[in-house]
Structure formats: structure tokens, C-alpha cells
Design an enzyme around this catalytic site. Structure first.
Site, PDB file in Angstrom:
ATOM      1  N   ASP A  65      -7.887  -5.485   0.225  1.00 17.90           N
ATOM      2  CA  ASP A  65      -8.474  -6.292  -0.836  1.00 17.90           C
ATOM      3  C   ASP A  65      -7.920  -7.701  -0.935  1.00 17.90           C
ATOM      4  O   ASP A  65      -8.298  -8.450  -1.829  1.00 17.90           O
ATOM      5  CB  ASP A  65      -8.359  -5.553  -2.172  1.00 17.90           C
TER       6      ASP A  65
ATOM      7  N   HIS B 201       0.856  -1.190   0.000  1.00 15.18           N
ATOM      8  CA  HIS B 201       0.000   0.000   0.000  1.00 15.18           C
ATOM      9  C   HIS B 201       0.883   1.228   0.000  1.00 15.18           C
ATOM     10  O   HIS B 201       1.944   1.223   0.625  1.00 15.18           O
ATOM     11  CB  HIS B 201      -0.924   0.006   1.241  1.00 15.18           C
TER      12      HIS B 201
HETATM   13  N1  CMC Z   1       4.107  -7.408  -5.007  1.00 19.51           N
HETATM   14  C1  CMC Z   1       5.441  -7.409  -5.189  1.00 19.51           C
HETATM   15  N2  CMC Z   1       6.222  -6.333  -5.021  1.00 19.51           N
HETATM   16  C2  CMC Z   1       5.633  -5.204  -4.650  1.00 19.51           C
HETATM   17  C3  CMC Z   1       4.239  -5.123  -4.431  1.00 19.51           C
HETATM   18  C4  CMC Z   1       3.459  -6.299  -4.624  1.00 19.51           C
HETATM   19  N3  CMC Z   1       2.152  -6.270  -4.434  1.00 19.51           N
HETATM   20  N4  CMC Z   1       3.917  -3.863  -4.079  1.00 19.51           N
HETATM   21  C5  CMC Z   1       5.057  -3.176  -4.061  1.00 19.51           C
HETATM   22  N5  CMC Z   1       6.111  -3.990  -4.405  1.00 19.51           N
HETATM   23  C6  CMC Z   1       7.530  -3.629  -4.438  1.00 19.51           C
HETATM   24  C7  CMC Z   1       7.881  -2.850  -5.673  1.00 19.51           C
HETATM   25  O1  CMC Z   1       8.284  -3.687  -6.733  1.00 19.51           O
HETATM   26  C8  CMC Z   1       8.986  -1.975  -5.177  1.00 19.51           C
HETATM   27  O2  CMC Z   1      10.166  -2.754  -5.084  1.00 19.51           O
HETATM   28  P1  CMC Z   1      11.621  -2.097  -5.362  1.00 19.51           P
HETATM   29  O3  CMC Z   1      11.814  -1.093  -4.276  1.00 19.51           O
HETATM   30  O4  CMC Z   1      12.573  -3.231  -5.324  1.00 19.51           O
HETATM   31  O5  CMC Z   1      11.533  -1.461  -6.733  1.00 19.51           O
HETATM   32  C9  CMC Z   1       8.578  -1.648  -3.731  1.00 19.51           C
HETATM   33  O6  CMC Z   1       7.769  -2.760  -3.336  1.00 19.51           O
HETATM   34  C10 CMC Z   1       7.779  -0.358  -3.612  1.00 19.51           C
HETATM   35  O7  CMC Z   1       6.644  -0.461  -4.479  1.00 19.51           O
HETATM   36  P2  CMC Z   1       5.986   0.762  -5.248  1.00 19.51           P
HETATM   37  O8  CMC Z   1       5.254   0.235  -6.451  1.00 19.51           O
HETATM   38  O9  CMC Z   1       7.007   1.835  -5.466  1.00 19.51           O
HETATM   39  O10 CMC Z   1       4.965   1.262  -4.142  1.00 19.51           O
HETATM   40  P3  CMC Z   1       3.712   2.192  -4.367  1.00 19.51           P
HETATM   41  O11 CMC Z   1       3.450   2.856  -3.085  1.00 19.51           O
HETATM   42  O12 CMC Z   1       3.919   3.058  -5.568  1.00 19.51           O
HETATM   43  O13 CMC Z   1       2.550   1.157  -4.745  1.00 19.51           O
HETATM   44  C11 CMC Z   1       0.674  -0.264  -4.628  1.00 19.51           C
HETATM   45  C12 CMC Z   1       1.514   0.805  -3.896  1.00 19.51           C
HETATM   46  C13 CMC Z   1      -0.590  -0.541  -3.810  1.00 19.51           C
HETATM   47  C14 CMC Z   1       0.242   0.267  -6.003  1.00 19.51           C
HETATM   48  C15 CMC Z   1       1.527  -1.563  -4.785  1.00 19.51           C
HETATM   49  O14 CMC Z   1       1.905  -2.041  -3.514  1.00 19.51           O
HETATM   50  C16 CMC Z   1       0.788  -2.636  -5.576  1.00 19.51           C
HETATM   51  O15 CMC Z   1       0.839  -2.621  -6.810  1.00 19.51           O
HETATM   52  N6  CMC Z   1       0.122  -3.597  -4.865  1.00 19.51           N
HETATM   53  C17 CMC Z   1      -0.639  -4.620  -5.546  1.00 19.51           C
HETATM   54  C18 CMC Z   1      -1.988  -4.054  -5.971  1.00 19.51           C
HETATM   55  C19 CMC Z   1      -2.945  -3.874  -4.818  1.00 19.51           C
HETATM   56  O16 CMC Z   1      -3.126  -4.766  -3.995  1.00 19.51           O
HETATM   57  N7  CMC Z   1      -3.604  -2.706  -4.780  1.00 19.51           N
HETATM   58  C20 CMC Z   1      -4.646  -2.416  -3.779  1.00 19.51           C
HETATM   59  C21 CMC Z   1      -4.254  -1.294  -2.842  1.00 19.51           C
HETATM   60  S1  CMC Z   1      -5.346  -1.228  -1.423  1.00 19.51           S
HETATM   61  C22 CMC Z   1      -6.903  -0.865  -2.097  1.00 19.51           C
HETATM   62  C23 CMC Z   1      -6.964   0.535  -2.591  1.00 19.51           C
HETATM   63  O17 CMC Z   1      -6.704   1.462  -1.817  1.00 19.51           O
HETATM   64  O18 CMC Z   1      -7.349   0.723  -3.763  1.00 19.51           O
END
Ligand code: CMC
Length: 431
Positions: free
Chosen positions: A366, A308
Site C-alpha cells: 500500500d 508487514h
Molecule cells: N513505522 C515505524 N515503525 C514501525 C512500523 C512503521 N510502519 N511498523 C513496525 N514498526 C516497528 C514497531 O514500532 C516495532 O518496533 P520495536 O520493536 O522497537 O517496538 C517493530 O517495528 C515491530 O512492529 P510491530 O508493530 O510489532 O509489527 P507487527 O507485525 O505487529 O505490525 C504492521 C505489522 C503492518 C501492523 C506494522 O508494520 C504497521 O503498523 N505498518 C504501518 C501500517 C501499514 O502500512 N499497514 C499495511 C500492511 S500491508 C496491507 C495489508 O495487508 O493490509
């Protein structure tokens, strides 16, 4: 802290500016960066809004490190245990919990606005049989602006209130019509004698040829899910509603923009993606292979329902939902649900893996919601629609807050331009 200021120095010119610091009631301070542009002609750069507060708000507070979520100051676990979705919607909209009379009035208002115009119902026939329900919901909500265009003065507080009641009342009807359209079943009209979630289930599952009885446990579980998804401060879809609404656009069109933003798998589409992922993994034995794919950056595979932007400890909604998941499945006699077992094993393995620990990736709201929706018989393509029904309460509250602010400005970010510098047009024969 009173009068705290940051100092900004331009090393090239030696020019200094003071950047005032603003404190909220709780949470980190924010630095007012207006002087960066005014005094130094520069913009700040923050792709993805990683470090930018886009607005001031009194609605929802999140402490991502402590796993805290407050709606108007009330902790989410207390609201989940004691409140109802309509009471929470009132709270988000109005700032305080209603007394008994206010709640009754609000409930009656919502229950009396559940029908949608018949012409809107006919619009569903224009969609292909396999249209995604989110596409239909987004289109129908946007189309409501055509029905309430001239009677909707965004500067009139009473008009805004009527809009808020109308959209909260009609969004379940719009969602259910999308579902029935996809099934090829006749649309079921709302029943105003039922509660919000019972009516939603009735519109989903009743058919004209036989009686349908709403399962109170299903209505209770749904109500809880709606409470947990009702608001989440300046998330992508809420920010989209604010941005679209800041132009003075018709609010139904702004809410429709929010529905579209919610659809993506990084946001509200995650609940659908989690079940796709669990099905793809198939069995517990396949988890290690899947986890290594997730850890391989080249694969572009993510553990859906994990991570998140704000919660870097745990998502308080995930814990409540996990408990509810067990309760629902046990009471429905489906405690041995293979998807739940798989999800639990996946969670255990991920939570003990350094990749996830070091990146502070925990299950989010989720990870389990789709399993409950499935147990309630809601098809996967409707999961994000369920999220949209809940989040409508939050979107409307944020839109209200923004429009009633006398200092509201159109949202207009700037950019770091890295395209070609000025060049002259070349005639086609000379290129
Ligand atoms: N699986 C694997 N790696 C992950 C994941 C994941 N679900 N989420 C983040 N990472 C890794 C990412 O690859 C990165 O690694 P590195 O530092 O080595 O490059 C690190 O963690 C930071 O990730 P980020 O993408 O920069 O983080 P963010 O804050 O931009 O993204 C997120 C947040 C929710 C989009 C992401 O965690 C994600 O894609 N999660 C899966 C989708 C999901 O479950 N979304 C629902 C969110 S809760 C409901 C809502 O509010 O809508």
C-alpha cells in the site's frame, strides 16, 4: 518429516505429552497443541497470533523472508503479468486456472449478477452526506443477508457457488453507489457489456448527461491492483470472515465483518493513511523531521505503507505496484507527480536508515497503491473500498474452504484471565 513430534514436560507433575508435528506442502511445520490443554489443562498464549496457524488452507502461500506470494501455487508476479482479476478470482475459488470455456462461463456469470436490489439502493439515502464509503459498503453488504437469507443454505454447494458469484459481481456496484452517494450524483447502473474493471470505472465516473469512455490504461491498472490485493492468506480481515462464518452466520454478514476489519489503518486503511502522511510531510525537505518523529516511540507516528507482519524482506506486491505506478503516471502524462517523488525519496531515506533496516521494515503493497488510485482519479476515501472489492475474492474463497470442510469448528479462542478473583456483590449504599 514423517512422525516428527515435540515433547512437552510439565515440570511440576513430571507429566509428559507428545505434540505431533504437521507438515504442509511448503512452509514451516506446525505443532498440534491439542495435548497442551487435554493432558495439562493449560492454554497456549499468543496475542496477535504471532506464532499460531489458525487453520489449514490450500489457497495462498506466503514466505515472508523470501518475499514469495503464491495463489494456489502460482507466483504473484506471473499472475500480475499474464492473468486478469476474474481469472484470479476463479483460481482462488476453484483451485486451478480455468480453461477458456470455464473462464467465459465464469465471466458471464459474474457479469449477469451486477445489479443490486433497488431497495438496497434506497438505503444509501439514509446515510449522512459525509459518511465514509467503507461504512456504507459494510452496511450494504451486511444488508444483503436480508435479501438472500432463506435462499442461502450454507451446506448446499450450489448455494455457496451462487453466493460467491453474486458477491464478486455486486461488490463493485455497491462500492460505486457509495461513491456516487457521497458525491451527490445519480447512481449509474452497471453495464454488463464491459469488463469487470471497465464497468467499475464506468459506474464511478459516468453521468447521465454525457457519454463516458473508459480509459483502457486505467482499467488495466485497476485490474492489476485487484490481482495484487485479491488474497493474502490468514490476514486480519480474512480471519474475521472465517471467525464470523464459523458460527454458521449468513455469508454476506461474514463478508461485511471482513470489510469492517479491513478498514483499520494497520490493514487496508493504510493506503488512505499513506496519502494523508505524504500530504502532511509536504516536501522532501521535511522528510528528516518526519523520520525522527517515526523513530520517537513517544510520538506514536508510523511510516504508513511500511512494515508487514509476515514480509520481513520485501513485499513482492510492492515491487510490482511501484513499476505499475511509474507506467501509469508516465502514460497519463503525470510522471512529475510530486507525491510520487516524495514517496520515492521517503522510501530511499527509510531504506538506508538503521531503524528500518534493523526491524526489517520495507515498503508494503500500500505504499504506492494510493498514488496510482489518485492518478486514476479515485478519491482517497475510496482507496480501502478498492482493496475490499479485490479482497472479496479471497474472503469468499476462504469462507468456501472453511464451510466445505467436514471438520469445521466454530472459532472460539481462550484467554489468560487477569481480572478480579471471585468477590461478593456489595449493596450500593455500602460501597
Ligand atoms: N513505522 C515505524 N515503525 C514501525 C512500523 C512503521 N510502519 N511498523 C513496525 N514498526 C516497528 C514497531 O514500532 C516495532 O518496533 P520495536 O520493536 O522497537 O517496538 C517493530 O517495528 C515491530 O512492529 P510491530 O508493530 O510489532 O509489527 P507487527 O507485525 O505487529 O505490525 C504492521 C505489522 C503492518 C501492523 C506494522 O508494520 C504497521 O503498523 N505498518 C504501518 C501500517 C501499514 O502500512 N499497514 C499495511 C500492511 S500491508 C496491507 C495489508 O495487508 O493490509
Amino acid at each position: 518429516m514423517a512422525n516428527k513430534k515435540f515433547e512437552l514436560l510439565d515440570p511440576a507433575t513430571g507429566k509428559k505429552s507428545e505434540l505431533p508435528v504437521r507438515s504442509g506442502t511448503i512452509g514451516p511445520d506446525v505443532i498440534d497443541i491439542a495435548a497442551v490443554t487435554k493432558d495439562h489443562g493449560a492454554f497456549t498464549f499468543d496475542p496477535g497470533f504471532m506464532a499460531t496457524a489458525s487453520t489449514e488452507s490450500k489457497i495462498t502461500y506466503i514466505d515472508g523472508d523470501a518475499g514469495v506470494l503464491l495463489y494456489r501455487g502460482y507466483p504473484i508476479d506471473q499472475l500480475a503479468a499474464k492473468s486478469s482479476f476474474l481469472e484470479v478470482a476463479y483460481l482462488l475459488l476453484n483451485g486451478d486456472l480455468p480453461d477458456a470455456k470455464q473462464l467465459t462461463e465464469f465471466t458471464v456469470n459474474i457479469q449477469r449478477h451486477t445489479m443490486i436490489n433497488e431497495s438496497l439502493l434506497r438505503m444509501y439515502n439514509g446515510f449522512r452526506y459525509d459518511a465514509h464509503p467503507m461504512a456504507m459498503v459494510s452496511a450494504i453488504v451486511a444488508s444483503m443477508s436480508a435479501f438472500y437469507h432463506d435462499s442461502m443454505d450454507i451446506n448446499n454447494p450450489r448455494h455457496r457457488e451462487i453466493f460467491a458469484h453474486r458477491i464478486i459481481a455486486k461488490i463493485p456496484t455497491i462500492a460505486a453507489a457509495a461513491y456516487k452517494n457521497a458525491l451527490g450524483q445519480p447512481f449509474i447502473y452497471p453495464r454488463n457489456d464491459l469488463g469487470y474493471c471497465a464497468n467499475l470505472l464506468h459506474m464511478f465516473y459516468a453521468v447521465p448527461c454525457e457519454p463516458y469512455h473508459v480509459d483502457p490504461l486505467a482499467a488495466e491498472a485497476l485490474d492489476l491492483l485487484l490481482i495484487l490485493h485479491a488474497d493474502h492468506e490468514q490476514n486480519a480481515s480474512t480471519s474475521t470472515v472465517r471467525l464470523a462464518g464459523s458460527t454458521g452466520a449468513n455469508p454476506y454478514a461474514a463478508i461485511s465483518a471482513g470489510v469492517s476489519a479491513l478498514w483499520g489503518p494497520a490493514h487496508g486503511g493504510a493506503n488512505e493513511a499513506v496519502l494523508d502522511m505524504l500530504e502532511e510531510i509536504g516536501t522532501v525537505d521535511n522528510i528528516p523531521k518526519f523520520i525522527s518523529q517515526v523513530k520517537d516511540k513517544a510520538s506514536n507516528v508510523r511510516l504508513m505503507g511500511f512494515g508487514h507482519r509476515v514480509y520481513k524482506n520485501f513485499d513482492p506486491r510492492a515491487k510490482i505496484i511501484r513499476d505499475m505506478c511509474h507506467k501509469v503516471l508516465a502514460r497519463m502524462g503525470r510522471a512529475d507527480n510530486p507525491l510520487l517523488e516524495l514517496a520515492q525519496r521517503l522510501e530511499e531515506i527509510a531504506l538506508s536508515d538503521d531503524y528500518f533496516i534493523s526491524r526489517k521494515l520495507y515498503p508494503n503493497v500500500d505504499f504506492y497503491s494510493g498514488i496510482i488510485y489518485s492518478a486514476l482519479g479515485i478519491p482517497r476515501s475510496m482507496f480501502t473500498v478498492m482493496f475490499a472489492i479485490a479482497r472479496t475474492a479471497g474472503w469468499v474463497s476462504h469462507w468456501q474452504e472453511m464451510i466445505s470442510d467436514p471438520h469445521m469448528k466454530i472459532g472460539r479462542p481462550r484467554q489468560l484471565y487477569t481480572g478480579p478473583v471471585k468477590r461478593d456483590y456489595v449493596e450500593i449504599g455500602k460501597r
